[in-house]
Design an enzyme around this catalytic site. Structure first.
Site, PDB file in Angstrom:
ATOM      1  N   ARG A 112      36.620  30.639  53.654  1.00  0.00           N
ATOM      2  CA  ARG A 112      37.394  31.065  52.473  1.00  0.00           C
ATOM      3  C   ARG A 112      38.348  29.954  52.035  1.00  0.00           C
ATOM      4  NH1 ARG A 112      40.719  36.687  52.290  1.00  0.00           N
ATOM      5  NH2 ARG A 112      41.723  35.877  54.177  1.00  0.00           N
TER       6      ARG A 112
ATOM      7  N   ARG B 166      43.841  29.351  54.169  1.00  0.00           N
ATOM      8  CA  ARG B 166      44.946  30.123  54.751  1.00  0.00           C
ATOM      9  C   ARG B 166      45.065  29.823  56.242  1.00  0.00           C
ATOM     10  NH1 ARG B 166      44.428  36.258  52.671  1.00  0.00           N
ATOM     11  NH2 ARG B 166      45.047  36.568  54.836  1.00  0.00           N
TER      12      ARG B 166
ATOM     13  N   ARG C 102      42.937  39.575  63.903  1.00  0.00           N
ATOM     14  CA  ARG C 102      43.109  40.455  62.728  1.00  0.00           C
ATOM     15  C   ARG C 102      42.090  41.585  62.753  1.00  0.00           C
ATOM     16  NH1 ARG C 102      42.537  36.023  58.547  1.00  0.00           N
ATOM     17  NH2 ARG C 102      42.601  37.618  56.939  1.00  0.00           N
TER      18      ARG C 102
ATOM     19  N   LYS D  20      37.993  42.671  49.475  1.00  0.00           N
ATOM     20  CA  LYS D  20      38.944  43.506  48.731  1.00  0.00           C
ATOM     21  C   LYS D  20      39.607  42.718  47.590  1.00  0.00           C
ATOM     22  CE  LYS D  20      41.423  44.470  52.404  1.00  0.00           C
ATOM     23  NZ  LYS D  20      40.645  43.662  53.385  1.00  0.00           N
TER      24      LYS D  20
ATOM     25  N   ARG E 229      47.939  50.264  55.635  1.00  0.00           N
ATOM     26  CA  ARG E 229      47.192  49.727  56.772  1.00  0.00           C
ATOM     27  C   ARG E 229      47.521  50.469  58.061  1.00  0.00           C
ATOM     28  NH1 ARG E 229      46.307  44.186  54.604  1.00  0.00           N
ATOM     29  NH2 ARG E 229      45.241  42.875  56.099  1.00  0.00           N
TER      30      ARG E 229
HETATM   31  P1  ADP Z   1      43.124  39.991  54.260  1.00  0.00           P
HETATM   32  O1  ADP Z   1      42.994  40.080  52.745  1.00  0.00           O
HETATM   33  O2  ADP Z   1      42.386  38.827  54.806  1.00  0.00           O
HETATM   34  O3  ADP Z   1      42.799  41.274  54.950  1.00  0.00           O
HETATM   35  P2  ADP Z   1      45.912  40.144  53.708  1.00  0.00           P
HETATM   36  O4  ADP Z   1      46.186  39.071  52.730  1.00  0.00           O
HETATM   37  O5  ADP Z   1      45.727  41.531  53.216  1.00  0.00           O
HETATM   38  O6  ADP Z   1      44.645  39.710  54.570  1.00  0.00           O
HETATM   39  O7  ADP Z   1      47.044  40.184  54.827  1.00  0.00           O
HETATM   40  C1  ADP Z   1      47.499  39.022  55.469  1.00  0.00           C
HETATM   41  C2  ADP Z   1      48.549  39.417  56.500  1.00  0.00           C
HETATM   42  O8  ADP Z   1      49.696  39.993  55.829  1.00  0.00           O
HETATM   43  C3  ADP Z   1      48.131  40.469  57.511  1.00  0.00           C
HETATM   44  O9  ADP Z   1      47.427  39.920  58.610  1.00  0.00           O
HETATM   45  C4  ADP Z   1      49.480  41.062  57.918  1.00  0.00           C
HETATM   46  O10 ADP Z   1      50.188  40.201  58.813  1.00  0.00           O
HETATM   47  C5  ADP Z   1      50.246  41.060  56.599  1.00  0.00           C
HETATM   48  N1  ADP Z   1      50.048  42.328  55.868  1.00  0.00           N
HETATM   49  C6  ADP Z   1      49.416  42.480  54.675  1.00  0.00           C
HETATM   50  N2  ADP Z   1      49.423  43.770  54.305  1.00  0.00           N
HETATM   51  C7  ADP Z   1      50.072  44.460  55.277  1.00  0.00           C
HETATM   52  C8  ADP Z   1      50.390  45.831  55.486  1.00  0.00           C
HETATM   53  N3  ADP Z   1      50.036  46.779  54.608  1.00  0.00           N
HETATM   54  N4  ADP Z   1      51.075  46.154  56.615  1.00  0.00           N
HETATM   55  C9  ADP Z   1      51.449  45.231  57.506  1.00  0.00           C
HETATM   56  N5  ADP Z   1      51.164  43.921  57.381  1.00  0.00           N
HETATM   57  C10 ADP Z   1      50.487  43.535  56.273  1.00  0.00           C
HETATM   58  P1  ADP Z   2      39.671  40.378  51.662  1.00  0.00           P
HETATM   59  O1  ADP Z   2      40.652  40.442  50.520  1.00  0.00           O
HETATM   60  O2  ADP Z   2      39.075  41.725  51.976  1.00  0.00           O
HETATM   61  O3  ADP Z   2      40.236  39.706  52.867  1.00  0.00           O
HETATM   62  P2  ADP Z   2      38.282  38.332  50.075  1.00  0.00           P
HETATM   63  O4  ADP Z   2      38.065  38.971  48.750  1.00  0.00           O
HETATM   64  O5  ADP Z   2      39.353  37.317  50.183  1.00  0.00           O
HETATM   65  O6  ADP Z   2      38.430  39.490  51.221  1.00  0.00           O
HETATM   66  O7  ADP Z   2      36.889  37.710  50.537  1.00  0.00           O
HETATM   67  C1  ADP Z   2      36.766  37.024  51.781  1.00  0.00           C
HETATM   68  C2  ADP Z   2      35.780  35.858  51.626  1.00  0.00           C
HETATM   69  O8  ADP Z   2      34.459  36.379  51.445  1.00  0.00           O
HETATM   70  C3  ADP Z   2      36.061  34.960  50.419  1.00  0.00           C
HETATM   71  O9  ADP Z   2      35.752  33.626  50.761  1.00  0.00           O
HETATM   72  C4  ADP Z   2      35.091  35.490  49.345  1.00  0.00           C
HETATM   73  O10 ADP Z   2      34.694  34.462  48.435  1.00  0.00           O
HETATM   74  C5  ADP Z   2      33.909  35.944  50.200  1.00  0.00           C
HETATM   75  N1  ADP Z   2      33.197  37.110  49.633  1.00  0.00           N
HETATM   76  C6  ADP Z   2      33.721  38.192  49.011  1.00  0.00           C
HETATM   77  N2  ADP Z   2      32.751  39.052  48.631  1.00  0.00           N
HETATM   78  C7  ADP Z   2      31.569  38.506  49.046  1.00  0.00           C
HETATM   79  C8  ADP Z   2      30.182  38.927  48.933  1.00  0.00           C
HETATM   80  N3  ADP Z   2      29.825  40.086  48.364  1.00  0.00           N
HETATM   81  N4  ADP Z   2      29.248  38.089  49.454  1.00  0.00           N
HETATM   82  C9  ADP Z   2      29.600  36.920  50.050  1.00  0.00           C
HETATM   83  N5  ADP Z   2      30.885  36.479  50.177  1.00  0.00           N
HETATM   84  C10 ADP Z   2      31.844  37.262  49.675  1.00  0.00           C
END
Ligand code: ADP
Ligand code: ADP
Ligand code: ZN
Length: 222
Positions: free
Chosen positions: A130, A163, A174, A16, A91
């Site tokens: 990551r 992270r 998660r 995302k 979420r």
């Molecule tokens: P990822 O991109 O790996 O899915 P995020 O950066 O979106 O993780 O979120 C990291 C953490 O921040 C989540 O595990 C949660 O604890 C908190 N968080 C982020 N967005 C929300 C949301 N919309 N509602 C509740 N908690 C959130």
């Molecule tokens: P999210 O915000 O949904 O948690 P991220 O954009 O941070 O996801 O991506 C999670 C990990 O996967 C990062 O290390 C990123 O570089 C990798 N990644 C994202 N898109 C792809 C893809 N299409 N193929 C392989 N790795 C990817």
């Protein structure tokens, strides 16, 4: 309504954040990531950041009331007047309902909800490798998208870090949280005819092309 409101849905690690950064260059809207907002608060050691931290480090969701307040404040600013790309919010069903009301107050509505599908195994593979830039937030992957120089951001030269919630145990929790709390949104947006499924296990480029096509088609229809 003017502008496009995109809600990127998908498990942690589905890409995302990576895709959002590319999409906003084309769409010209702000990228609002609730996770980035929380991490920014934490780095500033605000009361909200410190409170959110205890949930984030366990892979739990931060309570809806504070999350909604933080995101609604952000999307109420003038730069979101013409649309926004939401990443990581909503979420929960409560958050989705709160978003709907906040947008309706300003004559807006959600345009499209791309669901980026990625298997659990791929999520684990991706998140444990990551790395994120401390300075500009650019996202790397040691396997799929490594920086040119180890530990250094290609974009700005900043330091890369892992992270604390990207360890295997927290990633598993998660994922559990995603299926329990967030996956009901799939049915919620499907019923509103807003959901578009995207295969997130393709290349970075193929995923962004599919996303741009889905957003373009939805924007034309709305
Ligand atoms: P990822 O991109 O790996 O899915 P995020 O950066 O979106 O993780 O979120 C990291 C953490 O921040 C989540 O595990 C949660 O604890 C908190 N968080 C982020 N967005 C929300 C949301 N919309 N509602 C509740 N908690 C959130
Ligand atoms: P999210 O915000 O949904 O948690 P991220 O954009 O941070 O996801 O991506 C999670 C990990 O996967 C990062 O290390 C990123 O570089 C990798 N990644 C994202 N898109 C792809 C893809 N299409 N193929 C392989 N790795 C990817
Ligand atoms: Zn950087």
């Amino acid at each position: 309504m003017s502008g496009t409101v995109v809600v990127l849905l998908g498990p942690p690690g589905s890409g995302k954040g990576t895709q959002a950064k590319r999409l906003v260059e084309v769409l010209g809207t702000p990228h609002v990531s609730s996770g980035d907002l929380f991490r920014h608060h934490l780095s500033q050691e605000t009361e909200l950041g410190l409170m959110a931290h205890s949930y984030m480090e366990d892979g739990e969701l931060v309570p809806d009331d504070v999350t909604v307040e933080m995101v609604v404040e952000r999307i109420s600013r003038p730069d979101c007047e013409d649309g926004v790309l939401l990443d990581g919010f909503p979420r929960t069903l409560n958050q989705a309902e709160a978003l709907k009301k906040a947008l309706a107050n300003r004559g807006h509505q959600v345009t499209v909800v791309p669901l980026i599908q990625v298997s659990d195994d791929e999520v684990l593979r991706r998140l444990t490798a990551r790395r994120v830039c401390e300075a500009c937030g650019a996202v790397y992957n040691l396997v799929f998208n490594p920086p040119q120089e180890e530990g250094v951001c290609d974009v700005c030269g900043g330091d890369l870090y892992q992270r604390e919630d990207d360890d295997p145990e927290t990633v598993n929790h998660r994922l559990y949280t995603y299926y329990k709390e967030t996956s009901p949104l799939i049915g919620y947006y499907f019923a509103q005819d807003l959901l578009v499924e995207i295969d997130g296990e393709q290349s970075f480029k193929a995923v962004s092309e599919d996303l741009l096509r889905a957003i373009g088609e939805a924007a034309k229809e709305s």
